[in-house]
Design a protein around this motif. Structure first.
Motif, PDB file in Angstrom:
ATOM      1  N   ALA A  99       0.837  -1.209   0.000  1.00 44.02           N
ATOM      2  CA  ALA A  99       0.000   0.000   0.000  1.00 44.02           C
ATOM      3  C   ALA A  99       0.868   1.254   0.000  1.00 44.02           C
ATOM      4  CB  ALA A  99      -0.937  -0.005   1.203  1.00 44.02           C
ATOM      5  N   GLN A 100       1.950   1.227   0.758  1.00 39.74           N
ATOM      6  CA  GLN A 100       2.868   2.368   0.793  1.00 39.74           C
ATOM      7  C   GLN A 100       3.544   2.548  -0.559  1.00 39.74           C
ATOM      8  OE1 GLN A 100       5.573   3.197   4.212  1.00 39.74           O
ATOM      9  NE2 GLN A 100       7.178   2.665   2.735  1.00 39.74           N
ATOM     10  N   PHE A 101       3.968   1.441  -1.186  1.00 35.57           N
ATOM     11  CA  PHE A 101       4.613   1.526  -2.493  1.00 35.57           C
ATOM     12  C   PHE A 101       3.649   2.083  -3.534  1.00 35.57           C
ATOM     13  CE2 PHE A 101       6.121  -0.526  -6.520  1.00 35.57           C
ATOM     14  CZ  PHE A 101       7.271   0.243  -6.655  1.00 35.57           C
ATOM     15  N   LYS A 102       2.408   1.632  -3.504  1.00 31.83           N
ATOM     16  CA  LYS A 102       1.407   2.124  -4.454  1.00 31.83           C
ATOM     17  C   LYS A 102       1.189   3.626  -4.265  1.00 31.83           C
ATOM     18  CE  LYS A 102      -3.311   1.486  -6.087  1.00 31.83           C
ATOM     19  NZ  LYS A 102      -4.552   0.730  -5.944  1.00 31.83           N
ATOM     20  N   SER A 103       1.126   4.075  -3.033  1.00 32.23           N
ATOM     21  CA  SER A 103       0.939   5.490  -2.746  1.00 32.23           C
ATOM     22  C   SER A 103       2.120   6.316  -3.251  1.00 32.23           C
ATOM     23  CB  SER A 103       0.766   5.692  -1.241  1.00 32.23           C
ATOM     24  OG  SER A 103       0.675   7.056  -0.924  1.00 32.23           O
ATOM     25  N   LEU A 104       3.336   5.857  -2.999  1.00 33.16           N
ATOM     26  CA  LEU A 104       4.529   6.572  -3.458  1.00 33.16           C
ATOM     27  C   LEU A 104       4.614   6.574  -4.987  1.00 33.16           C
ATOM     28  CD1 LEU A 104       7.033   5.230  -0.795  1.00 33.16           C
ATOM     29  CD2 LEU A 104       6.114   7.558  -0.950  1.00 33.16           C
TER      30      LEU A 104
END
Length: 113
Positions: A99-104
């Motif tokens: 989820a963090q990677f997708k957001s970044l």
């Protein structure tokens, strides 16, 4: 410190051809063997992974690299948006938060004109 985020962009006269060439190179590499910048032996694997689509076209890979007894996981997104090809990589231990990677990645791709 971890996580680590890296983003590289390049503008091409023929971004479609450049993107295809980059993917051909990555898809031809399933095992990694070499030396780190500090001279330590590194081994690992490169595996395509399912991920959200970004830009005009994108591909995502999971890299698992081990050196001096430590295994790091990298999510690596290659995206073409118009004439720009970008590589967005996040590394973490024991794994990357998807989820963090997708957001970044969403933020990074929005910045591409």
């Amino acid at each position: 410190g971890l996580p680590v985020l890296d983003e590289q962009r390049a503008i091409y006269g023929n971004a479609k051809a450049a993107y295809k060439k980059i993917l051909k190179t990555i898809n031809g590499c399933h095992r990694v063997v070499g030396l780190s910048t500090s001279g330590h032996q590194v081994t690992g694997t490169v595996t395509p992974m399912k991920f959200s689509r970004f830009g005009n076209v994108s591909s995502t890979y999971l890299l698992v690299l081990t050196s001096i007894g430590v295994t790091l996981h990298y999510d690596y997104l290659i995206v073409r948006k118009n004439s720009v090809v970008a590589g967005i990589l996040e590394a973490d231990y024991p794994s990357v938060n998807a989820a963090q990677f997708k957001s970044l990645a969403t933020i990074a791709v929005r910045k591409i004109k």
